[in-house]
Design a protein around this motif. Structure first.
Motif, PDB file in Angstrom:
ATOM      1  N   ILE A 323      38.987  30.961 -31.499  1.00 13.43           N
ATOM      2  CA  ILE A 323      38.754  29.755 -32.295  1.00 13.43           C
ATOM      3  C   ILE A 323      39.817  28.700 -32.031  1.00 13.43           C
ATOM      4  CG2 ILE A 323      39.996  30.648 -34.317  1.00 13.43           C
ATOM      5  CD1 ILE A 323      36.897  28.337 -34.265  1.00 13.43           C
ATOM      6  N   VAL A 324      41.080  29.113 -31.839  1.00  8.71           N
ATOM      7  CA  VAL A 324      42.130  28.132 -31.558  1.00  8.71           C
ATOM      8  C   VAL A 324      41.849  27.441 -30.226  1.00  8.71           C
ATOM      9  CG1 VAL A 324      44.590  27.835 -31.090  1.00  8.71           C
ATOM     10  CG2 VAL A 324      43.852  29.362 -32.934  1.00  8.71           C
ATOM     11  N   MET A 325      41.470  28.213 -29.216  1.00  2.19           N
ATOM     12  CA  MET A 325      41.161  27.632 -27.907  1.00  2.19           C
ATOM     13  C   MET A 325      39.921  26.744 -27.975  1.00  2.19           C
ATOM     14  SD  MET A 325      41.983  30.710 -25.207  1.00  2.19           S
ATOM     15  CE  MET A 325      40.941  31.935 -26.007  1.00  2.19           C
ATOM     16  N   THR A 326      38.899  27.190 -28.709  1.00  2.00           N
ATOM     17  CA  THR A 326      37.654  26.424 -28.785  1.00  2.00           C
ATOM     18  C   THR A 326      37.878  25.076 -29.455  1.00  2.00           C
ATOM     19  OG1 THR A 326      36.347  28.464 -28.873  1.00  2.00           O
ATOM     20  CG2 THR A 326      35.282  26.444 -29.628  1.00  2.00           C
ATOM     21  N   LEU A 327      38.578  25.076 -30.583  1.00  2.00           N
ATOM     22  CA  LEU A 327      38.829  23.813 -31.270  1.00  2.00           C
ATOM     23  C   LEU A 327      39.730  22.914 -30.434  1.00  2.00           C
ATOM     24  CD1 LEU A 327      39.309  25.116 -34.917  1.00  2.00           C
ATOM     25  CD2 LEU A 327      37.365  23.841 -34.006  1.00  2.00           C
ATOM     26  N   GLY A 328      40.692  23.504 -29.754  1.00  2.00           N
ATOM     27  CA  GLY A 328      41.535  22.705 -28.872  1.00  2.00           C
ATOM     28  C   GLY A 328      40.742  22.067 -27.754  1.00  2.00           C
ATOM     29  N   ALA A 329      39.786  22.803 -27.210  1.00  2.00           N
ATOM     30  CA  ALA A 329      38.928  22.254 -26.159  1.00  2.00           C
ATOM     31  C   ALA A 329      38.007  21.173 -26.708  1.00  2.00           C
ATOM     32  CB  ALA A 329      38.109  23.366 -25.513  1.00  2.00           C
ATOM     33  N   ASP A 330      37.479  21.388 -27.922  1.00  2.00           N
ATOM     34  CA  ASP A 330      36.549  20.420 -28.506  1.00  2.00           C
ATOM     35  C   ASP A 330      37.180  19.047 -28.707  1.00  2.00           C
ATOM     36  OD1 ASP A 330      34.514  22.274 -28.612  1.00  2.00           O
ATOM     37  OD2 ASP A 330      34.825  22.782 -30.722  1.00  2.00           O
ATOM     38  N   VAL A 331      38.451  19.015 -29.063  1.00  2.00           N
ATOM     39  CA  VAL A 331      39.096  17.734 -29.351  1.00  2.00           C
ATOM     40  C   VAL A 331      39.941  17.242 -28.177  1.00  2.00           C
ATOM     41  CG1 VAL A 331      39.114  18.148 -31.836  1.00  2.00           C
ATOM     42  CG2 VAL A 331      41.080  18.867 -30.456  1.00  2.00           C
ATOM     43  N   SER A 332      39.776  17.886 -27.019  1.00  2.00           N
ATOM     44  CA  SER A 332      40.571  17.484 -25.862  1.00  2.00           C
ATOM     45  C   SER A 332      39.936  16.293 -25.153  1.00  2.00           C
ATOM     46  CB  SER A 332      40.705  18.648 -24.876  1.00  2.00           C
ATOM     47  OG  SER A 332      39.447  19.012 -24.342  1.00  2.00           O
ATOM     48  N   PRO A 333      40.756  15.456 -24.525  1.00  2.00           N
ATOM     49  CA  PRO A 333      40.223  14.309 -23.775  1.00  2.00           C
ATOM     50  C   PRO A 333      39.715  14.745 -22.408  1.00  2.00           C
ATOM     51  CG  PRO A 333      42.602  14.349 -23.598  1.00  2.00           C
ATOM     52  CD  PRO A 333      42.230  15.485 -24.507  1.00  2.00           C
ATOM     53  N   ALA A 334      38.886  13.911 -21.802  1.00  2.00           N
ATOM     54  CA  ALA A 334      38.369  14.218 -20.471  1.00  2.00           C
ATOM     55  C   ALA A 334      39.467  14.186 -19.429  1.00  2.00           C
ATOM     56  CB  ALA A 334      37.259  13.228 -20.106  1.00  2.00           C
ATOM     57  N   VAL A 335      40.419  13.285 -19.601  1.00  2.00           N
ATOM     58  CA  VAL A 335      41.530  13.149 -18.659  1.00  2.00           C
ATOM     59  C   VAL A 335      42.817  13.550 -19.377  1.00  2.00           C
ATOM     60  CG1 VAL A 335      42.823  11.574 -17.183  1.00  2.00           C
ATOM     61  CG2 VAL A 335      40.348  11.272 -17.457  1.00  2.00           C
ATOM     62  N   GLY A 336      43.588  14.437 -18.763  1.00  2.00           N
ATOM     63  CA  GLY A 336      44.816  14.911 -19.386  1.00  2.00           C
ATOM     64  C   GLY A 336      44.604  16.128 -20.263  1.00  2.00           C
ATOM     65  N   ARG A 337      43.541  16.874 -20.009  1.00  2.00           N
ATOM     66  CA  ARG A 337      43.246  18.038 -20.851  1.00  2.00           C
ATOM     67  C   ARG A 337      44.401  19.043 -20.886  1.00  2.00           C
ATOM     68  NH1 ARG A 337      38.114  19.419 -22.305  1.00  2.00           N
ATOM     69  NH2 ARG A 337      37.200  18.517 -20.433  1.00  2.00           N
ATOM     70  N   PRO A 338      45.001  19.422 -19.746  1.00  2.00           N
ATOM     71  CA  PRO A 338      46.106  20.390 -19.817  1.00  2.00           C
ATOM     72  C   PRO A 338      47.285  19.899 -20.664  1.00  2.00           C
ATOM     73  CG  PRO A 338      45.300  20.228 -17.564  1.00  2.00           C
ATOM     74  CD  PRO A 338      44.654  19.115 -18.342  1.00  2.00           C
ATOM     75  N   THR A 339      47.573  18.607 -20.608  1.00  2.00           N
ATOM     76  CA  THR A 339      48.660  18.061 -21.418  1.00  2.00           C
ATOM     77  C   THR A 339      48.351  18.237 -22.901  1.00  2.00           C
ATOM     78  OG1 THR A 339      49.138  16.428 -19.704  1.00  2.00           O
ATOM     79  CG2 THR A 339      50.018  15.990 -21.898  1.00  2.00           C
TER      80      THR A 339
END
Length: 407
Positions: A323-339
């Motif tokens: 769930i932590v990874m999923t929510l982090g992915a959901d609110v991540s930007p298209a550019v700069g995701r690893p940051t």
């Protein structure tokens, strides 16, 4: 086609190494303190050396995001495997007892913690980019589940190997698992990307990402911090309460093992629920059940009831796999995701560090039972925060188009 793509292209690339890294960590964790004591550490120093795993991860989350942005997820995972192998070799080098031996061993533990942060971020970013949006939660919950399976099996495998090679056998097993994970990662393809995308991502600094996403970090990020705190504390409360009840170490280990088995078995259905009905349907119940199990634990007065509550706790944690990874992915930007993921993981790790400290502080002031109940309240607070701030798909969840590995 999406299911076939995920199984064939992502399972080998991410799930296999995740299980191997989990096996490596699970094999060595039970002997870290013992190895430090064998090198002359007192009990507090041994505890401090054990904490270096978490300290290494905390110090490396944000640099890991920068690394993955610059060299890519696959190369970051390879580097993490190499650094972890170096750390394990340092743990195997035994030059006797004394400060020098402890510094060498502590450096190895610290490197392993740092490598785990790099690998965790890179695999999360790789999977987020590779998997179709409608399968994201299943993919990431399965990722969390495979890591749990490895962690669950690691101590048993390590115990078997130590029958032949002694305490060093756990580290040899961990080293073999890490090297095998590196071989698997080496054979998987890089993610497709363009020079423009790489340049745009490299231009985004950590501070720039924080300024851009500060509202998310200050709201949903707080919920993740609270959830991570109670999830980390759960690993401590079962053995502590078992000892408080006067149960034998064997009984305590069996209860902990039963809870771990439940934890490792329920991850995939939770991912399907998240994909079909939304993240709230899993995140909020997971946090609430964890909180309730903490509050109920001081009411247990024997092995059977404690085992039941521990298994409820395992269920609450297991359904929240990924769930932590999923929510982090959901609110991540298209550019700069690893940051972004680096900052996100830092919030989670801060929570993981603060949770046990809260338990220890309240226990010192008011006793273990009260400390466990207060920790349970953190779970209820996490449930409320997640209910309030998880974005609703219709207006808050607009994940970017995913990139995938080349065919």
């Amino acid at each position: 086609m999406a299911e076939e793509f995920r199984l064939r292209s992502v399972a080998v690339a991410v799930y296999g190494p995740a299980a191997l890294f989990g096996l490596a960590e699970g094999a060595m964790l039970p002997v870290v303190a013992l190895s430090a004591i064998d090198r002359g550490a007192t009990t507090p120093v041994a505890a401090l050396i054990g904490a270096l795993l978490g300290i290494g991860a905390l110090a490396t989350n944000i640099p890991a995001g920068i690394l993955a942005t610059r060299v890519g997820e696959r190369k970051s995972m390879l580097l993490a495997a190499a650094v972890s192998a170096v750390g394990l070799v340092l743990c195997l080098v035994n030059i006797g007892t004394g400060p020098g031996a402890l510094v060498l061993y502590g450096a190895g533990v610290l490197l392993i913690g740092a490598a785990s942060a790099v690998y965790s971020l890179a695999r999360q970013s790789y999977l987020t980019e590779s998997v179709p949006l409608h399968m994201r939660a299943r993919a990431l919950s399965t990722l969390g589940g495979t890591m749990r399976v490895g962690l669950f099996l690691g101590p048993f495998a390590g115990a078997a190997v130590m029958q032949f090679w002694g305490q060093s056998g756990a580290y040899y097993l961990s080293l073999a698992a890490v090297l095998a994970a590196g071989v698997v990662v080496y054979r998987v393809p890089d993610l497709e990307t363009t020079a423009e995308h790489r340049a745009a991502a490299a231009a985004i600094t950590t501070w720039g990402m924080i300024k851009r996403k500060w509202r998310v970090y200050a709201t949903l990020g707080v919920g993740i911090l609270l959830l991570s705190g109670i999830r980390q504390t759960r690993q401590t409360v079962v053995p502590l309460w078992a000892a408080h009840l006067g149960l034998s170490p064997t009984a305590s280990s069996l209860i902990y093992g039963f809870a771990g088995a439940i934890d490792a078995l329920v991850f995939y259905p939770a991912g399907k629920v998240m994909d079909r009905h939304g993240r709230r349907w899993v995140a909020v119940p997971s946090a609430f059940v964890l909180g309730a199990s903490f509050v109920l634990m001081p009411l247990t007065h024997g092995a059977v009831l404690l085992a039941v509550v521990a298994m409820v706790m395992g269920f609450g944690n297991g359904v929240g796999s990924g769930i932590v990874m999923t929510l982090g992915a959901d609110v991540s930007p298209a550019v700069g995701r690893p940051t972004h993921i680096g900052v996100w993981n830092e919030l989670a790790d801060v929570g993981s560090g603060l949770g046990p400290l809260l338990l220890a502080g309240v226990t010192a002031l008011a006793g273990l039972g009260f400390g466990i109940v207060v920790s349970g309240l953190v779970g209820f607070a996490a449930a409320g925060a997640l209910w309030t701030w998880i974005p609703r798909p219709s207006r808050g969840l607009r994940p970017a188009a995913v990139r995938g590995p080349p065919p």
